[in-house]
Structure formats: structure tokens, C-alpha cells
Enzyme design. Structure first.
Site, PDB file in Angstrom:
ATOM      1  N   LYS A 237       6.811  -4.322  -5.109  1.00 19.45           N
ATOM      2  CA  LYS A 237       5.637  -3.607  -5.638  1.00 19.45           C
ATOM      3  C   LYS A 237       6.075  -2.346  -6.370  1.00 19.45           C
ATOM      4  CE  LYS A 237       1.589  -2.195  -6.631  1.00 19.45           C
ATOM      5  NZ  LYS A 237       0.503  -1.894  -5.709  1.00 19.45           N
TER       6      LYS A 237
ATOM      7  N   LYS B  93       1.726   8.685  -7.302  1.00 22.07           N
ATOM      8  CA  LYS B  93       2.235   8.504  -5.936  1.00 22.07           C
ATOM      9  C   LYS B  93       3.222   7.338  -5.885  1.00 22.07           C
ATOM     10  CE  LYS B  93       0.257   5.756  -3.341  1.00 22.07           C
ATOM     11  NZ  LYS B  93       0.388   4.334  -2.881  1.00 22.07           N
TER      12      LYS B  93
END
Length: 293
Positions: free
Chosen positions: A171, A239
Site C-alpha cells: 500500500k 500521512k
């Protein structure tokens, strides 16, 4: 049909939980805000008043939360998932967090004999709503096969990546690719506009060739128009790129392009645009070239 405890009913989590309920599973959903829980109840999700209520008796517990500290607290904190999950249940974290945290959680749950998968997703809000997410799974292949029917209710592409934390590594790599494509799209738009070429027409031609991408297909119209209602917020991608930087540092890897795009994302957050869609990189590109946002 399974009983599923689903924790985290935000932009992504709510439609994912809804798809599970529509597939016939009993889904007990918990979110910190009562309004979110009531909205989920209107969509076929049983409203849980606490983490404990969502988790007790569930065959599978799923979390979809913003960041590593949130997942660690919900999974391992006082009154969290580990305190209430049954020994025969499976815990699946579908958040995007640091691979090291996924490995930590898997190890702690494993000491209690509880199976864990890290299964972050790609596809954004539209993919969650359409049930077409790409799901990258770390953990036991056998556990994945047992849980595949649940994941298939939420996603179209489900790939086993390896041991615990491997899903999060992939991811993170996905977020590198998306960020790079978005910045490329931003620069293509300002390049076309700078030459007086209609950007939409130019992108139509590019999309049909080697330069085409899912980012162009899904993001170009809103980016050209300067419409940045969030499908995936800049602050979340910021983030995620911080996770990339941390993981790259652990492996002593040099990722110069990623570092540059990460700084541009951080600049957008710093100027107060963190709540916009990540395609707002085109707004920054326009500003850098003396144009309005």
C-alpha cells in the site's frame, strides 16, 4: 454468513460496512461519533455503542481507521479489540498504517492465538462505494482464503502479498505511484495551459496512449476545473508519504522523486489545503507558475 464487528465508519469504512451488510453478513458497526453510527444504521449496519459491543461474539473484526496510533489504540489499548475478541475470530486491519505497527499487532494477537491480516485498500471513496477496491493482504495465505468471501464483498482485486506487514508495504508503494501520477497530471495541465492548449482535449489524447493512467481517468476533469472536493484528502496522503519515508529509511532506500512530491503535499497542508482532494496538487502547480489556484 459471518458476524462482523466493523470499527471506523468514515468516508471509506461506511460504504465498506454497507457492502458487507448487503452481502448478508451481520455487521455491528462502531464509530466514535453517534451521528456516524446512526447513518450506518440507516444503511443496514447494526449500531454498536462501544468497541466491546462490536467485537464480542464476532467471527471477524475489521478496523478502518486514519493512522497507526488510532489502530494501535483500538487494537491493543485498554478495552480494545484484543480485550474482547474470541480465540477463534480473525482480526483484519484495513487501515493504511506503518508496516512495523502491523507486524507488532500481528505478533501480540498471535500470542493470544488470534489470526490477523493487514489488508489496506486502494481505490478511494469511489472504489469503496462501488465495492471495487484493490485489497493488498499480509498474513497467512490460509487465513486469507477463509476470509476471502468477506473481502470480495468490498473489493474486486484481492492479492496475497506475503507475511504480516507485507500488505502495508505494498500500500505504501501504491501511494508512491499515485502521488507521482498526480504530480505528473498537475504538471501536464499547467504545461498544456501555458501553451494555450485546452487541457481536457490534450488529456483525452494522452489518456489513449502510453501516458494514460487511472489517475487521468478519475482525476483529470476535476483537476482541470479546479474542483477539489475530497475523495482522498491531501492530509491523508501526506500521512501515507510519511509512512513511506519512515519505511524507506528503515531499509536505507533513496526515493528522490517521492521525497519531492512529499514536500509538495506537505506544502499544501501547510497552506491550509489539507482537507482538499489530493488532486489539488494542480492548484499548487498553478500557483508556482503565477496562476490562481
Amino acid at each position: 454468513m459471518a458476524t462482523v464487528g466493523f470499527i471506523g465508519l468514515g468516508v471509506m469504512g461506511l460504504p465498506m460496512a454497507e457492502h458487507l451488510a448487503a452481502a448478508g453478513h451481520e455487521v455491528r458497526g462502531y464509530s466514535r461519533t453517534p451521528q456516524t453510527r446512526r447513518r450506518a444504521a440507516d444503511r443496514g449496519v447494526v449500531e454498536a455503542e462501544s468497541v466491546a459491543e462490536a467485537v464480542r461474539g464476532a467471527d471477524t473484526v475489521i478496523t478502518m481507521l486514519p493512522d497507526s496510533p488510532d489502530v494501535r489504540e483500538v487494537a491493543l489499548g485498554d478495552g480494545g479489540v484484543l480485550s474482547h475478541i474470541g480465540p477463534d475470530a480473525t482480526f483484519i486491519d484495513m487501515s493504511t498504517i506503518a508496516p512495523s505497527v502491523s507486524r507488532e499487532i500481528s505478533a501480540v494477537f498471535g500470542e493470544r492465538g488470534v489470526d490477523v491480516l493487514d489488508a489496506p485498500v486502494s481505490g478511494g471513496q469511489s472504489g469503496a462505494e462501488e465495492g471495487t477496491l484493490s485489497i493488498m493482504v499480509g498474513g497467512s495465505a490460509a487465513v486469507l482464503e477463509a476470509q476471502r468471501p468477506l473481502l470480495e464483498a468490498m473489493g474486486r482485486t484481492i492479492v496475497h502479498m506475503g507475511e504480516a506487514g507485507a500488505g502495508q508495504v505494498v500500500k505504501a508503494a501504491n501511494q508512491i505511484a499515485v502521488a507521482a501520477h498526480l504530480q505528473a497530471l498537475a504538471e501536464v495541465i499547467v504545461f498544456l495551459e501555458g501553451h494555450g492548449i485546452d487541457a481536457t482535449t490534450g488529456l483525452t489524447a494522452i489518456a489513449g496512449g502510453l501516458g494514460g493512467s487511472t489517475v487521468i481517468d478519475r482525476k483529470s476533469a476535476s483537476a482541470v476545473a479546479g474542483s477539489f472536493d475530497p475523495g482522498f484528502r491531501i492530509e491523508l496522503h501526506d500521512k501515507d508519504l510519511a509512512i513511506v519515508a519512515e519505511s524507506a529509511r528503515e531499509q536505507r532506500l533513496s526515493l528522490p522523486l517521492t521525497a519531492t512530491v512529499a514536500q509538495l503535499m506537505r506544502a499544501l497542508v501547510a497552506r491550509g489545503d489539507g482537507g482538499l482532494d489530493h488532486s489539488a496538487l494542480v492548484g499548487l502547480a498553478r500557483t508556482l507558475n503565477g496562476e490562481g489556484r
